[in-house]
Scaffold this active site. Structure first.
Site, PDB file in Angstrom:
ATOM      1  N   PHE A  67     117.015 -19.908 -27.145  1.00  0.00           N
ATOM      2  CA  PHE A  67     118.397 -20.329 -26.938  1.00  0.00           C
ATOM      3  C   PHE A  67     118.932 -19.756 -25.640  1.00  0.00           C
ATOM      4  CE2 PHE A  67     117.446 -20.481 -31.393  1.00  0.00           C
ATOM      5  CZ  PHE A  67     117.896 -21.746 -31.735  1.00  0.00           C
ATOM      6  N   GLU A  68     119.880 -20.485 -25.076  1.00  0.00           N
ATOM      7  CA  GLU A  68     120.427 -20.106 -23.778  1.00  0.00           C
ATOM      8  C   GLU A  68     121.076 -18.723 -23.809  1.00  0.00           C
ATOM      9  OE1 GLU A  68     123.080 -23.365 -23.309  1.00  0.00           O
ATOM     10  OE2 GLU A  68     124.622 -22.507 -24.597  1.00  0.00           O
ATOM     11  N   SER A  69     121.459 -18.267 -25.010  1.00  0.00           N
ATOM     12  CA  SER A  69     122.104 -16.959 -25.113  1.00  0.00           C
ATOM     13  C   SER A  69     121.107 -15.817 -24.967  1.00  0.00           C
ATOM     14  CB  SER A  69     122.812 -16.841 -26.459  1.00  0.00           C
ATOM     15  OG  SER A  69     121.909 -17.094 -27.520  1.00  0.00           O
TER      16      SER A  69
END
Lengths: 311, 268, 268, 311
Positions: free
Chosen positions: B52-54
């Site tokens: 995930f981008e996080s």
């Protein structure tokens, strides 16, 4: 007493910290999704009445929405603002559609790297995304964000981003010492870049801890105290959002705002009730009530509150 | 909505999952694609890695995650960092695949998730959330898939704002822009599965879901979509896939809300 | 080596410590400068922050560290990361001060720690360790101090290899090169304390340690060093400073090996 | 059995891992000071006889010195190589002075950023240091390391570095799962950049742990498993160097090498005794002896071994 230097304490009250944010400042806030936004700080900033802000907003949907809903924002450099699981940040969208605020759009990486470039004092930073899209073609900010230059080591034309430095970064952490060395559990969003990029850094913290606690966990310190100007003790400071490892988001309360955001009038009423009608964060927490706050406390393995969804 | 024994959502989910190859490292957001990733991991792609981008790497949540920011993803991941690290792993060429949605898609697979109608970007009729990591994923992942509901408002001749690069203006355009990834490899909608012509980069049809006719597609598409001579029916979900979706992956209908075999609703 | 009641090492250490201002964030390596930093922190600069290129921030070791990689620094630091983070904090303008040594120093405060003599860089008579973080510190810290023993081999007309920028070729040269930091603010040796002329950027003398004559300096310096009309004696270490050095900071003589009041030796 | 995917295990023997390093490869090793170097791997690589290596050596003094001492190195891109508390890396210095190897010098930040640029797939990376010095002026590598270009956002001429990618990075970690997700306690040197930059990554680990152990400490994972090709179980794998949090360096043994390094003959004898004369890492540890290994174990608060210096 600690054997470590405690130095001159940087701890101030929430009101004193918010008072240092000037009218018209550019701001960047920590947080991602419904977690980790310094919302107690945002409410105090709203109460103090200042505005004319520019936001460098990567994932801080709640601070950006609340400040815009109250009419305090002129311009947003953004990459994505929406409410996960709910939908659009309606006050922001309405302000754009009505021409009340301007925006300059980036990809998440693009805006994050602009902050990083500022924090590292780099005059530009290469990027291979954004190219070819309208994120490259449309530039509405006061300074260009993206240009292409020739790589001196290959035959490529490569995109480069300009640095972007907020006047003030405000980040919420799980624990900090009185120098601002701060630990954030779970993902850190772009706090690393924000605290390096900003001219001033305000840390709000769930807990203020002795230096020993920070030293023992020094591999987990995301916010280096040397970059921090002020530290504010703010338990449940991300509420009604969550804080990973401590408490879950309160989807019912967040949903109340989301419902209200359908109309300007309802938003005003919401802000009157939940921000302007309360003197400070202590009154806010009293209004929520200890029962509700305690129900939000998460299980230390699953990191979810009992009863707020299956593990 | 119900087509015999499965819903359109279930068909979209299964069709999406089939694009995911074992061993892939993939960026997948919430919604049906998240369910599809869980399904793929439970069936033919056990060694896919969810990113995930996080900055959440290799999440293996016990139950369906409600959001990219859901604690379930972090508490079951092999590594948790931040957005710069997550997206720079992508930029560095370490991500095979992403799944993206959007408000508008055009024949070249370009996506708009920023601004629709009105006087354009600065004064649109409808302002949306903006790119986030989507532009980065479409630019830098080795390939990506578009998953979106099929309506004439969504499938437009030209996106009002090009947030996320498909094949841009056509053959060679991605290369000219300097993008590393190959671009969109398919489009999954509630009507069928679509691809892109090797030569023209125009969207074409690969299969239609059971019960869908070509005129349904034409009526829901604002541009000429290439129809091949042979247009099969999308293989329906298997019994095993439906069982997994309904009883293991999303039994409370968090995303698959209109499943005929489960209660409608769930949180959010 | 003993000058009355204190050694030259003690004099160098105390003189170095006096350059450190309270509140400064400083990069300090091992050796006498490390002792000097401990001393400054124990006296006039309690709020200085010790930083290291390895990403160790605000170390407060109980006992004297043997090396930059010493576990004592990590186990007592407020933050531990890595070299990129440590040096990018420096590059970002967050470091006030550094202390550097070297094998050669010239009149402009340029330092060589790479290669001496022979046929130059690619085939030197003596190869040394190389820059490490020294070039970065000298370039990016707001200011830095040179601490080195004073010999004619060290103080040379021109460094054989310019590893670490002092004032380069003179006034304006650092600015032309684009360096952010102001450059060297002083030189501490076992003979005296030196500075740099505001206008010419030539090294000049500020004070000589007790018992040192100008001819001692001339004999040990391979270039013309500016002598001011007024050349005071370096204020000697105070009783308190000597007490701290000998009984608290380096009682085992890890660095202050020739102290008359302690056993010579110690580890390493 | 773990509830987490264990995937196809990447665990191989030390010999098998070293066998994947080709003759003439470019290599970069983890480690800093006397800590964290993958020395058991280096000894196996030496035993296998390959050479002609190029090193990208930031802080890995011990791997670089031992490989050079054995005549296996042709070129070093370096920033600093010395033995803290001892002195020069004499075999490397001698090889330079004799013209047996070539070098290209950088600052620590410069060489680290070159690796980072490669890992991030950036065509260049700006830097404000190295400028004006011979690190800028003297360039001896096969490709340029530093050039100046005009910033498109200001009137500055700014230094930029070229990316540098090792064929293989070898890093030693405290614990890893069988996918190579690795935790390093204490400072990580430049392992973050090395594992991103390298075409292949080999992890040697003090302990192989279940996925649960990695998940529980996922904020501490420095090496993302998705970048790792092979994992080798190597207890005391940094010996005679130390491993922060586990065991101290053995200064007596390190000093033995340092003394030997005064002459080529003595170095050869040292290598014959401590590398070529031992079949594998197990024999090496037997030679050291359990008593000595256990004496090196550190106190968990002070991170130092009893009797190896005051706390």
């Amino acid at each position: 007493m600690s054997r470590y230097s405690t130095g001159t304490s940087k701890i101030v009250s929430m009101a004193d910290a918010a008072a240092t944010v000037p009218e018209g400042a550019s701001l960047s806030f920590g947080g991602f999704g419904h977690f980790g936004h310094p919302l107690s700080f945002v409410r105090e900033l709203l109460r103090q009445g200042k505005g004319g802000f520019t936001l460098h907003a990567i994932a801080e949907c709640w601070p950006a929405e609340l400040l815009t809903a109250a009419g305090r924002v002129n311009h947003i450099n953004l990459s994505n603002l929406m409410f996960e699981g709910l939908g659009r940040v309606r006050a922001i969208c309405r302000a754009v559609e009505n021409g009340q605020i301007t925006t300059d759009d980036h990809s998440h990486l693009g805006l994050s790297l602009r902050l990083l470039a500022a924090g590292w004092d780099m005059p530009f930073m290469p990027i291979r995304t954004m190219a070819g899209s309208d994120l490259e073609h449309i530039q509405t900010g006061p300074a260009p964000k993206f240009r292409r230059i020739a790589s001196p080591f290959s035959n490529e034309q490569v995109g480069v981003l300009s640095p972007l430095s907020p006047d003030v970064a405000v980040v919420h952490v799980s624990e900090a010492d009185n120098q601002g060395n701060g630990i954030i559990h779970g993902q850190i969003s772009v706090v690393d870049a924000q605290v390096r990029a900003a001219k001033r850094v305000i840390v709000t913290a769930e807990r203020i801890v002795e230096p020993e606690v920070i030293v023992r966990n020094n591999e987990l310190v995301t916010v280096p105290g040397i970059l921090v100007d002020q530290v504010v003790h703010a338990p449940y400071g991300a509420y009604p959002g969550g804080m990973y490892g401590l408490y879950d988001e309160d989807m019912e309360l967040m949903g109340d705002y989301y419902d209200a955001s359908r109309s300007v009038e309802a938003v005003d009423a919401y802000l009157a009730e939940w921000v302007f009608g309360l003197a400070d964060h202590a009154e806010y927490l009293d209004r929520i009530g200890s029962q509700r706050l305690l129900e939000a406390v998460v299980d230390p393995v699953h990191m979810l509150a009992r009863g707020r969804g299956e593990w | 909505m119900v087509n015999g024994e499965f819903t359109r959502d279930e068909m979209m989910t299964v069709a999406t999952g089939r694009f995911i190859q074992d061993g892939w490292k993939a960026f997948i957001g919430t919604g049906l694609p998240m369910v599809a990733a869980y399904l793929a991991k439970a069936t033919h792609a056990p060694n896919m890695t969810l990113m995930f981008e996080s900055g959440v790497l290799a999440a293996e949540p016990r139950t369906i995650a409600r959001a990219v920011g859901d604690p379930r993803l972090q508490s079951t991941a092999r590594r948790v960092s931040g957005m710069l690290d997550g997206l720079l792993l992508l930029h560095g060429g370490n991500v095979d695949f992403g799944v993206l949605g959007g408000a508008q898609v055009d024949r070249f697979g370009n996506i708009n998730s920023t601004a629709v109608g009105g006087d354009g970007y600065s004064r649109p009729a409808t302002r949306l959330g903006g790119s986030g990591g989507a532009n980065d994923i479409a630019s830098a992942a080795k390939e990506f898939l578009i998953v979106v509901r099929h309506t004439r408002r969504t499938f437009v001749e030209r996106v009002d704002h090009l947030t996320t690069p498909g094949y841009l203006t056509g053959p060679g355009a991605r290369e000219a822009a300097g993008l590393r990834g190959r671009g969109p490899i398919g489009v999954v909608t509630d009507l069928g599965v679509f691809g892109f012509d090797e030569t023209t980069k125009h969207m074409n049809a690969k299969s239609l879901h059971a019960g869908i006719t070509w005129s349904d597609v034409e009526a829901a598409t604002g541009f000429d979509i290439d129809r091949p001579d042979d247009l099969p029916t999308t293989p329906p979900p298997s019994e095993q896939e439906l069982h997994l979706l309904r009883t293991v992956i999303d039994p409370r209908g968090v995303y698959l809300k209109d499943s005929p075999t489960t209660a409608i609703g769930g949180s959010q």
